[in-house]
Design a protein around this motif. Sequence first.
Motif, mmCIF file in Angstrom:
data_model
loop_
_atom_site.group_PDB
_atom_site.id
_atom_site.type_symbol
_atom_site.label_atom_id
_atom_site.label_comp_id
_atom_site.label_asym_id
_atom_site.label_seq_id
_atom_site.Cartn_x
_atom_site.Cartn_y
_atom_site.Cartn_z
ATOM 1 N N CYS A 9 0.848 -1.182 0.000
ATOM 2 C CA CYS A 9 0.000 0.000 0.000
ATOM 3 C C CYS A 9 0.887 1.236 0.000
ATOM 4 C CB CYS A 9 -0.908 0.002 1.217
ATOM 5 S SG CYS A 9 -1.878 1.514 1.269
ATOM 6 N N SER A 11 -0.316 4.306 -0.188
ATOM 7 C CA SER A 11 -1.012 5.473 0.355
ATOM 8 C C SER A 11 -0.418 5.824 1.715
ATOM 9 C CB SER A 11 -2.513 5.208 0.497
ATOM 10 O OG SER A 11 -3.117 5.262 -0.777
ATOM 11 N N HIS A 12 0.444 4.955 2.191
ATOM 12 C CA HIS A 12 1.144 5.198 3.451
ATOM 13 C C HIS A 12 2.602 5.506 3.139
ATOM 14 C CE1 HIS A 12 -2.226 3.291 5.753
ATOM 15 N NE2 HIS A 12 -2.394 2.713 4.582
ATOM 16 N N HIS A 38 -7.236 -2.276 2.918
ATOM 17 C CA HIS A 38 -6.851 -0.947 2.434
ATOM 18 C C HIS A 38 -7.877 -0.308 1.495
ATOM 19 C CE1 HIS A 38 -2.820 -1.003 4.182
ATOM 20 N NE2 HIS A 38 -2.885 -2.303 3.962
ATOM 21 N N CYS A 41 -7.193 2.985 -0.905
ATOM 22 C CA CYS A 41 -5.748 3.172 -0.975
ATOM 23 C C CYS A 41 -5.186 2.885 -2.367
ATOM 24 C CB CYS A 41 -5.038 2.258 0.025
ATOM 25 S SG CYS A 41 -5.162 2.813 1.735
HETATM 26 ZN ZN LIG Z 1 -3.495 1.557 2.834
#
Ligand SMILES: [Zn+2]
Length: 130
Positions: A9, A11-12, A38, A41
């Motif tokens: 992921c 998005s982090h 997620h 994400c």
């Molecule tokens: Zn995520």
Amino acid sequence: MSSTFYVLCVSHAPAILSTEHRTGGDAAETIKTGSDLHPGCDLVIEEVSGGPVEIGCPPASSRDAGPRCHHRDVEWVEVEWLRLLSRAYTSTDPKVADAVRQGRFTCWPQERLHRLRGSLGIEDEARERP
Ligand SMILES: [Zn+2]
Ligand SMILES: [Zn+2]
């Protein structure tokens, strides 16, 4: 050596591991059917064989976020190449900066690569050059 495929992921920051798979197709299918872990994400696939080998950008239609790419299948790129692109983004050489600007690497904007710094092995450099 056999490969393992990880859904990451991005998005982090930095990217975090979501799920583990035996094939790239399986990883892509998991992203397409929606990961409960997620929602909303941006996800990519990492192929690991001894170390990170390739990173796959899933089609935009199968992700909830991330770049709006136009490819319909997973777009695989060698880790070495992404490492090079990541360095080019932060280059102080105007010719390199210009080439990157004109390249339109839709799948791999600077921020997305920066979040993948663990996979690309550029952690230390990112710290030295914020
Ligand atoms: Zn995520
Ligand atoms: Zn893409």
